[in-house]
Design a protein around this motif. Structure first.
Motif, short mmCIF file in Angstrom:
data_model
loop_
_atom_site.label_atom_id
_atom_site.label_comp_id
_atom_site.label_asym_id
_atom_site.label_seq_id
_atom_site.Cartn_x
_atom_site.Cartn_y
_atom_site.Cartn_z
N VAL A 1 41.89 44.18 34.50
CA VAL A 1 43.23 44.86 35.80
C VAL A 1 42.82 46.64 36.46
O VAL A 1 42.19 46.67 37.50
CB VAL A 1 44.29 44.36 35.41
CG1 VAL A 1 45.06 45.13 37.13
CG2 VAL A 1 44.43 42.83 35.55
N ALA A 2 42.18 47.55 35.81
CA ALA A 2 42.66 48.57 35.97
C ALA A 2 40.83 49.20 36.42
O ALA A 2 40.97 49.73 37.05
CB ALA A 2 43.12 49.40 34.15
N GLN A 3 39.93 48.20 35.23
CA GLN A 3 38.85 48.66 35.86
C GLN A 3 38.45 48.31 37.35
O GLN A 3 37.73 48.96 37.67
CB GLN A 3 37.75 48.17 34.56
CG GLN A 3 37.71 49.11 33.67
CD GLN A 3 37.00 47.73 32.43
OE1 GLN A 3 36.66 47.40 32.72
NE2 GLN A 3 36.50 48.95 31.49
N GLU A 4 38.66 47.08 37.61
CA GLU A 4 38.32 46.22 39.08
C GLU A 4 39.32 47.50 40.05
O GLU A 4 38.53 47.12 41.19
CB GLU A 4 38.84 45.33 39.17
CG GLU A 4 37.65 44.25 37.94
CD GLU A 4 36.34 44.52 38.72
OE1 GLU A 4 36.18 45.00 39.48
OE2 GLU A 4 35.47 44.41 37.44
N ALA A 5 40.55 48.38 39.85
CA ALA A 5 40.93 48.64 40.87
C ALA A 5 40.03 50.28 41.75
O ALA A 5 40.76 50.98 41.83
CB ALA A 5 42.52 49.25 40.50
N ILE B 1 50.52 46.36 37.39
CA ILE B 1 50.85 46.37 39.05
C ILE B 1 50.60 46.92 40.02
O ILE B 1 50.28 45.85 41.08
CB ILE B 1 52.58 46.14 39.30
CG1 ILE B 1 53.11 45.00 38.69
CG2 ILE B 1 52.94 45.65 40.53
CD1 ILE B 1 54.54 45.25 38.26
N SER B 2 50.14 47.95 40.59
CA SER B 2 49.65 48.62 41.32
C SER B 2 47.98 48.74 41.14
O SER B 2 47.37 48.55 42.01
CB SER B 2 49.56 50.29 41.33
OG SER B 2 49.45 51.00 42.01
N ALA B 3 47.27 48.07 40.31
CA ALA B 3 45.77 47.76 40.07
C ALA B 3 45.33 47.24 40.39
O ALA B 3 44.84 46.32 40.76
CB ALA B 3 45.75 48.32 38.40
N LEU B 4 46.93 46.54 40.10
CA LEU B 4 46.53 44.65 40.22
C LEU B 4 46.23 44.18 41.92
O LEU B 4 45.39 43.74 42.83
CB LEU B 4 47.38 44.13 39.63
CG LEU B 4 47.35 41.96 39.50
CD1 LEU B 4 46.53 41.49 39.40
CD2 LEU B 4 48.96 41.37 39.56
N ASN B 5 47.36 44.85 42.13
CA ASN B 5 47.28 44.67 43.66
C ASN B 5 46.10 45.57 44.31
O ASN B 5 45.71 45.60 45.85
CB ASN B 5 48.98 45.52 44.40
CG ASN B 5 49.42 43.99 44.15
OD1 ASN B 5 49.09 43.19 45.26
ND2 ASN B 5 50.52 45.12 43.32
N ARG B 6 44.95 46.60 44.18
CA ARG B 6 44.07 47.40 44.62
C ARG B 6 42.79 46.12 44.47
O ARG B 6 41.96 46.55 44.77
CB ARG B 6 44.32 48.73 43.70
CG ARG B 6 45.19 49.90 44.75
CD ARG B 6 44.83 50.88 43.69
NE ARG B 6 43.53 51.26 43.90
CZ ARG B 6 43.18 51.98 44.32
NH1 ARG B 6 44.35 52.75 45.64
NH2 ARG B 6 42.12 53.26 45.16
#
Length: 237
Positions: A143-147, A107-112
């Motif tokens: 999702v994690a990589q794109e953050a 969720i944290s990564a998604l919002n970044r």
């Protein structure tokens, strides 16, 4: 594994074991063993014998041992003194803890994440359990990589790896249709990143809820099949 777009190339620096003289072969062994674990469905409590893996991969025992040590240091397999290396047992408590950490990190990564052209992911009921599980894991990893957060990438990578057997069980059970439908909704919403992130987050959380909700039942079924359990006999690879 490459953590994120900002991560340096090369091996990770979080290992607790010494490096053997043949790092290139150890890297080959590491990648190959991870692939074997995924393609075999990674039976919980499976004995990972060095000699068997060395013969299968046509490598020496030293790089295979280093690869197993690396996997154990990363928490992806288990080392039991005087017994050897094993795939991790399927534990309800451990899985639930993984979902707590994985959910918060995603969720944290998604919002970044920044708005982007969505991946051309497709999901059909014709996909194998392994393919469906990997499709979900590809989304989590994306999702994690794109953050652009290497720590998030490491956490999500371990989350995907350690929950892969659970996902395989879900996609091979009567929960498969619900899993496919949930994954389809998540993929559909990914195009809304940057404009309707809350919609994407809702779809992501709903899918994680589906997986987490199956933990107790799946663990019980797997344990009843006798595939886990130390110190009893374990299957070898």
């Amino acid at each position: 594994m490459r953590c994120c777009k900002n991560a340096p190339q090369g091996r990770g620096g979080d290992l607790n074991f010494s490096t053997e003289p043949e790092p290139a072969k150890a890297d080959i062994a590491y990648d190959a063993i991870r692939q074997i674990l995924h393609s075999n469905g990674r039976v919980p409590g499976q004995h990972l014998r060095e000699q068997d893996l060395a013969s299968k991969l046509d490598l020496g025992r030293t790089p295979v041992r280093e690869a197993l040590q690396r996997l154990a240091a990363e928490g992806k397999i288990q080392y039991i003194p005087q017994r050897g290396f094993f795939t991790r047992p399927m534990s309800e408590r451990t899985l639930l803890d993984l979902y707590v950490v994985g959910r918060e990190t995603l969720i944290s990564a998604l919002n970044r994440m920044r708005p982007q052209v969505p991946e051309s992911w497709t999901v059909t009921d014709k996909l194998s359990p392994d393919e469906l599980a990997l499709r979900a894991e590809a989304i989590f990893t994306k999702v994690a990589q794109e953050a652009s957060n290497c720590e998030a990438c490491k956490i999500v990578h371990r989350f995907c790896f350690c929950t892969h057997p659970l996902r395989m069980e879900i996609t091979a059970s009567e929960l498969r249709p619900a899993f496919v439908e949930s994954l389809e909704k998540l993929i559909a919403t990914m195009s809304e990143l940057g404009t309707a992130t809350t919609l994407v987050e809702s779809a992501l959380v709903n899918h994680l809820d589906l997986e987490q909700g199956a933990v107790s039942r799946i663990v019980q079924e797997v344990n009843e099949r006798g595939l886990t359990g130390f110190p009893g006999p374990a299957r070898s690879l």
